[in-house]
Design a protein around this motif. Structure first.
Motif, PDB file in Angstrom:
ATOM      1  N   THR A  15       0.825  -1.211   0.000  1.00 43.01           N
ATOM      2  CA  THR A  15       0.000   0.000   0.000  1.00 43.01           C
ATOM      3  C   THR A  15       0.859   1.262   0.000  1.00 43.01           C
ATOM      4  OG1 THR A  15      -0.112   0.160   2.438  1.00 43.01           O
ATOM      5  CG2 THR A  15      -1.761  -1.215   1.337  1.00 43.01           C
ATOM      6  N   GLN A  16       2.174   1.100   0.001  1.00 41.63           N
ATOM      7  CA  GLN A  16       3.077   2.249   0.073  1.00 41.63           C
ATOM      8  C   GLN A  16       4.197   2.121  -0.951  1.00 41.63           C
ATOM      9  OE1 GLN A  16       4.542   2.480   4.080  1.00 41.63           O
ATOM     10  NE2 GLN A  16       2.495   2.472   5.014  1.00 41.63           N
ATOM     11  N   GLY A  17       4.845   3.251  -1.250  1.00 41.05           N
ATOM     12  CA  GLY A  17       6.023   3.248  -2.103  1.00 41.05           C
ATOM     13  C   GLY A  17       5.691   3.139  -3.579  1.00 41.05           C
ATOM     14  N   ASN A  18       6.744   2.961  -4.387  1.00 38.62           N
ATOM     15  CA  ASN A  18       6.609   2.845  -5.829  1.00 38.62           C
ATOM     16  C   ASN A  18       5.859   1.564  -6.188  1.00 38.62           C
ATOM     17  OD1 ASN A  18       7.830   1.721  -8.565  1.00 38.62           O
ATOM     18  ND2 ASN A  18       8.013   3.944  -8.619  1.00 38.62           N
ATOM     19  N   VAL A  19       4.794   1.708  -6.985  1.00 33.10           N
ATOM     20  CA  VAL A  19       3.939   0.564  -7.310  1.00 33.10           C
ATOM     21  C   VAL A  19       4.702  -0.511  -8.086  1.00 33.10           C
ATOM     22  CG1 VAL A  19       1.935  -0.180  -8.653  1.00 33.10           C
ATOM     23  CG2 VAL A  19       1.790   1.866  -7.246  1.00 33.10           C
TER      24      VAL A  19
END
Length: 463
Positions: A15-19
């Motif tokens: 749910t966080q950071g670069n996809v």
């Protein structure tokens, strides 16, 4: 409800950071794990064939399709735990993750015991129904009985690995799978080549490797690395969590069972064309098994990705990950399909030197290679909607797939006398499956199938 689940080493919060970076980091270990699974499934046959002989090899192979059915069912039921855990993990609801994990561990025991008893009762009738040759029946039955006795360990390995993946940890299940595969090889060599235990030695090696891996992964989960509480006081079934796991997992498991059964029907049509076509189809299945590994990994990864982001309520990020997974599925399937078209004869030649079989196998691989995109989108869309909590439509679409495959294999192959109809039927089935899933993705209510929404509705009804 505000205390979150602690991240362990190798664990990824999708749910966080670069996809793209996060998705690839989660997916790559799954691809490697799929490769080891394929190799793991071949070890017993290779070692028994080399050290015992042809009849022993046939005895191990006699229950191969039944073992695959058990494995596929258990992996799919584990998917229910993956989805529920991933949604609560994404929502940062530690208490509900705890309840889900504890419920899943008890469910694993129940499912394991029931499956063990049922399979022990029907093992011999199934082998008889499959017309297992008399000269290998005793060894085949002994091998299958021992494998069935290892069901409980296998259930716990699959269920607990699924839970870890739901919390974003694909590294630890991969490490255990590699360990399990290597241990199985060592034990196979020890029991079969050194102790001379034959097919029963191969079976004992398999279930011991699974049991040791199950103990290790349960121990990992019960430790302090994920801030999860599992002990005698916490081990109880939460009815809503258990129902949620089964509502998602059982349809996925039935999907695998019906597909396996349908494939057996198609095999009857294949057998009508003689040994060359049967041998060629066998090589196609083996080559196809490796080609689809990255596509299956995308499906598994997007399932967890969707679950976590649905739980977190990050709808824009959800759309971004879905687009990425679809594009990856299309590009990888086209590239691998065209590569397969180019090297088809050489791929078949790895298994046989008989030119007739090579020609038939190359025709089949080239026919399928142009249409792998249908299968790729099937896997991807199934992962997407199942990750959101919707499992029934993928089950019915797979029923449609195998139904259409049987019908058109009968018409185009069996009735018209053209073995190529077997492969056209597979393409038609995959297309119908894809069409149904695309319609559901566009117009269905899968976006409102999450466990969190159902839980809220249940609370409102009881309030």
């Amino acid at each position: 409800m505000t205390e979150t689940v602690k991240k362990g080493r190798g664990q990824i919060d999708l749910t966080q950071g670069n996809v793209t970076k996060g998705f690839l980091a989660f997916m790559v270990p799954i691809i490697i794990g799929n490769i080891f699974t394929q190799l793991y499934n071949m070890v017993d046959s290779v070692i028994v064939g080399q050290f015992v002989g042809g009849e022993a090899l046939a005895a191990v192979g006699a229950s191969f399709s039944l073992n695959n059915m058990i494995n596929a069912f258990l992996i799919s039921v584990g998917a229910g735990a993956t989805v529920v855990v991933s949604q609560y993990f994404g929502a940062k609801q530690r208490d509900n993750v705890n309840k889900t994990v504890n419920s899943a561990l008890i469910l694993a025991a129940i499912v394991g015991v029931i499956l063990t008893v049922v399979w022990l009762l029907i093992a011999e009738p199934l082998l008889v129904l499959m017309d297992t040759p008399e000269n290998i029946m005793d060894d085949a039955l002994a091998y299958f009985y021992i494998i069935i006795l290892g069901t409980l360990g296998h259930v716990y390995y699959q269920m607990t690995s699924s839970i870890l993946r739901g919390m974003g940890d694909a590294i630890w299940p991969l490490g255990l799978l590699i360990f399990c595969s290597l241990l199985n090889v060592v034990l196979d060599l020890l029991f079969v080549a050194v102790f001379g235990m034959g097919v029963t030695g191969a079976a004992w090696a398999t279930i011991l490797a699974q049991l040791i891996s199950a103990i290790a992964v349960v121990g990992r989960l019960c430790g302090k690395r994920y801030n999860i509480t599992v002990n005698l006081k916490s081990l109880r079934i939460n009815p809503f969590m258990a129902k949620s796991i089964l509502v998602i997992g059982i349809p996925a498991g039935l999907q695998q069972l019906v597909t396996a059964g349908g494939s057996a029907v198609v095999q009857v049509f294949t057998n009508s064309f003689g040994s060359d076509v049967v041998a060629a189809s066998s090589t196609i299945i083996k080559v196809d098994g490796f080609i689809v590994l990255p596509l299956m990994a995308i499906s598994t990864a997007i399932q967890t990705y969707v679950g976590q982001n649905v739980g977190a309520g990050k709808h824009d990020r959800l759309k971004e990950g879905i687009r990425l997974s679809m594009w990856m599925s299309v590009v990888i399937s086209v590239v691998l399909g065209l590569l397969l078209v180019a090297v088809a004869p050489y791929a078949v030649r790895m298994f046989t030197s008989e030119q007739a079989i090579i020609d038939i196998g190359a025709t089949g691989l080239r026919t399928l290679g142009f249409f792998y995109v249908f299968m790729a989108l099937n896997n991807c869309l199934t992962g997407i909607v199942r990750g959101a909590g919707a499992s029934m439509v993928p089950m019915f679409s797979s029923f449609l797939n195998i139904g259409m495959r049987i019908v058109f294999a009968y018409i185009l192959a069996y009735r018209m006398g053209d073995f190529r109809g077997l492969y056209y039927a597979m393409i038609i089935g995959n297309f119908c499956n894809m069409a149904m899933l695309v319609l559901y993705y566009k117009f269905g209510n899968w976006r409102h199938a999450s466990v969190l929404e159902k839980s809220q509705k249940e609370q409102n009804m009881t309030a």
